[in-house]
Scaffold this motif. Structure first.
Motif, PDB file in Angstrom:
ATOM      1  N   ILE A   1       8.624   2.415   1.941  1.00  0.00           N
ATOM      2  CA  ILE A   1       9.581   2.429   0.824  1.00  0.00           C
ATOM      3  C   ILE A   1       9.972   1.133   0.136  1.00  0.00           C
ATOM      4  CG2 ILE A   1      11.897   3.516  -0.107  1.00  0.00           C
ATOM      5  CD1 ILE A   1      11.642   5.636   2.371  1.00  0.00           C
ATOM      6  N   PHE A   2      10.109   1.113  -1.019  1.00  0.00           N
ATOM      7  CA  PHE A   2      10.570  -0.155  -1.647  1.00  0.00           C
ATOM      8  C   PHE A   2      11.466   0.039  -2.600  1.00  0.00           C
ATOM      9  CE2 PHE A   2       6.091  -1.252  -1.089  1.00  0.00           C
ATOM     10  CZ  PHE A   2       6.049  -2.378  -0.599  1.00  0.00           C
ATOM     11  N   THR A   3      12.828  -0.172  -2.649  1.00  0.00           N
ATOM     12  CA  THR A   3      13.955  -0.047  -3.180  1.00  0.00           C
ATOM     13  C   THR A   3      14.202  -1.407  -4.100  1.00  0.00           C
ATOM     14  OG1 THR A   3      15.906  -0.529  -1.875  1.00  0.00           O
ATOM     15  CG2 THR A   3      14.824   1.394  -1.799  1.00  0.00           C
ATOM     16  N   PHE A   4      15.065  -1.082  -5.570  1.00  0.00           N
ATOM     17  CA  PHE A   4      15.319  -2.285  -6.157  1.00  0.00           C
ATOM     18  C   PHE A   4      16.552  -2.151  -6.764  1.00  0.00           C
ATOM     19  CE2 PHE A   4      10.703  -2.015  -6.415  1.00  0.00           C
ATOM     20  CZ  PHE A   4      10.315  -3.464  -6.290  1.00  0.00           C
ATOM     21  N   LEU A   5      17.546  -3.032  -6.285  1.00  0.00           N
ATOM     22  CA  LEU A   5      19.022  -3.073  -6.693  1.00  0.00           C
ATOM     23  C   LEU A   5      19.442  -3.573  -7.783  1.00  0.00           C
ATOM     24  CD1 LEU A   5      20.425  -3.568  -3.227  1.00  0.00           C
ATOM     25  CD2 LEU A   5      19.517  -1.560  -4.011  1.00  0.00           C
ATOM     26  N   ASP A   6      20.072  -3.062  -8.691  1.00  0.00           N
ATOM     27  CA  ASP A   6      20.682  -3.502  -9.997  1.00  0.00           C
ATOM     28  C   ASP A   6      21.553  -2.442 -10.769  1.00  0.00           C
ATOM     29  OD1 ASP A   6      20.669  -5.174 -12.055  1.00  0.00           O
ATOM     30  OD2 ASP A   6      18.773  -4.631 -13.117  1.00  0.00           O
ATOM     31  N   THR A   7      22.763  -2.767 -10.284  1.00  0.00           N
ATOM     32  CA  THR A   7      23.879  -1.799 -10.766  1.00  0.00           C
ATOM     33  C   THR A   7      24.960  -2.446 -10.493  1.00  0.00           C
ATOM     34  OG1 THR A   7      24.802   0.239 -10.587  1.00  0.00           O
ATOM     35  CG2 THR A   7      24.047  -0.679  -8.554  1.00  0.00           C
TER      36      THR A   7
ATOM     37  N   GLU B   1       4.373  -9.867   2.198  1.00  0.00           N
ATOM     38  CA  GLU B   1       5.024 -10.694   3.499  1.00  0.00           C
ATOM     39  C   GLU B   1       5.738  -9.690   4.187  1.00  0.00           C
ATOM     40  OE1 GLU B   1       6.626 -14.233   2.277  1.00  0.00           O
ATOM     41  OE2 GLU B   1       4.663 -15.252   2.085  1.00  0.00           O
ATOM     42  N   ALA B   2       6.766  -9.045   3.765  1.00  0.00           N
ATOM     43  CA  ALA B   2       7.706  -8.119   4.393  1.00  0.00           C
ATOM     44  C   ALA B   2       6.884  -6.944   4.964  1.00  0.00           C
ATOM     45  CB  ALA B   2       8.801  -7.901   3.514  1.00  0.00           C
ATOM     46  N   LEU B   3       6.005  -6.364   4.363  1.00  0.00           N
ATOM     47  CA  LEU B   3       5.258  -5.251   4.449  1.00  0.00           C
ATOM     48  C   LEU B   3       4.565  -5.671   5.855  1.00  0.00           C
ATOM     49  CD1 LEU B   3       4.900  -2.262   4.065  1.00  0.00           C
ATOM     50  CD2 LEU B   3       3.237  -2.889   2.488  1.00  0.00           C
ATOM     51  N   ALA B   4       3.898  -6.487   5.779  1.00  0.00           N
ATOM     52  CA  ALA B   4       2.728  -7.171   6.864  1.00  0.00           C
ATOM     53  C   ALA B   4       3.590  -7.372   7.945  1.00  0.00           C
ATOM     54  CB  ALA B   4       2.111  -8.368   6.268  1.00  0.00           C
TER      55      ALA B   4
END
Length: 283
Positions: free
Chosen positions: A112-118, A247-250
């Motif tokens: 899961i990839f989440t993107f914060l922008d609020t 890199e994080a997923l690896a």
């Protein structure tokens, strides 16, 4: 004393500059990054309880050959879009939609990839009537227990629980000029100084910049932006994010389900714990 005052003023100006860049009208949002980072994106709508919330984008995608789930907050660009997206302020149905998609990701073992922008969760009466606080709390609990890699990236404003409801991850990345805070500088200034015009000073006190957050171990990595901000070269900003996500997923892929949950729980339990060691000299 004069030197200390100058340092405080310099820090305030630096933090406020980051706030302004994080809110820049041309700053790229989730929908600007998705086509640059992922392929075969298929958006999914609705929480299966009340409605769809356009303030949150969610769906299936492919990242470097790996099927993944993408969830991100979307502010909108022009007036019409901003109204449609509610300025990126999610309602309960948005958080419940996000949780529905995350649970599907867990079922099919997709990262899961989440993107914060609020600027924060929507505080309206209708949202409260439909259980805004409960929806956020449920996301926090559920995200802590998801048995898949969960990578969070703060791309603009990370405002309070509205951002944290998508922010419980194994890795928390933040763009160089993004901000992440429990409250906006204006609201903080209004509470502390009874004067919202003191927002610049509040920004420095809140330690909301990526650099401060890294020092406090609240984020794991700062993703570099093009000079003058991500809006200057969106393609380059997306490329930098892509490298950081890869890199994080690896790092997380070799971990089993129990290890992923344990690492995530340990990470967030350690936040806010500060200890000072004192040594006693011999007489």
């Amino acid at each position: 004393m004069a030197k200390d005052t100058r340092e405080i003023s310099d820090n305030a100006q630096s933090a406020w500059k980051r706030v302004q860049l994080a809110r820049h009208p041309d700053r790229p949002h989730t929908l600007d990054y998705i086509p640059r980072l992922f392929s075969k994106f298929q958006e999914i709508h609705g929480d299966r309880l009340f409605a769809d919330d356009p303030a949150i984008i969610a769906g299936y995608a492919v990242f470097e050959g790996t099927p993944v789930v993408v969830i991100g907050q979307q502010k909108g660009r022009d007036t019409k879009q901003k109204l449609h997206r509610n300025f990126g302020m999610s309602k309960p149905e948005g958080y419940r939609k996000a949780l529905r998609i995350m649970e599907m990701a867990a079922k099919f073992r997709r990262p899961i990839f989440t993107f914060l922008d609020t600027p924060g969760a929507y505080p309206g009466i209708d949202a409260e009537e439909r259980g805004q606080a409960e929806a956020i709390a449920r996301n926090l609990r559920s995200m802590a227990q998801l048995p898949v890699p969960l990578i969070v990236t703060c791309i603009g404003e990370g405002g309070s629980g509205g951002a944290l409801a998508l922010g419980v991850g194994n890795r928390v990345l933040i763009l160089e000029n993004a901000i992440y805070s429990v409250i906006s500088p204006e609201s903080c200034a209004a509470i502390v100084w009874r004067d919202s015009t003191q927002a610049e000073q509040a920004a420095a006190a809140l330690k909301l910049t990526a650099q401060d957050l890294l020092k406090l171990d609240l984020v794991d990595k700062i993703v570099k932006e093009p000079t003058d901000g991500a809006h200057v070269n969106v393609d380059q900003a997306a490329q930098n994010i892509s490298v950081a996500l890869s890199e994080a997923l690896a790092e997380l892929s070799p971990l089993n389900e129990e290890q992923l949950v344990e690492e995530r729980m340990k990470k967030f339990r350690a936040m806010g714990n500060f200890f000072e060691s004192t040594s006693t000299g011999s007489n």
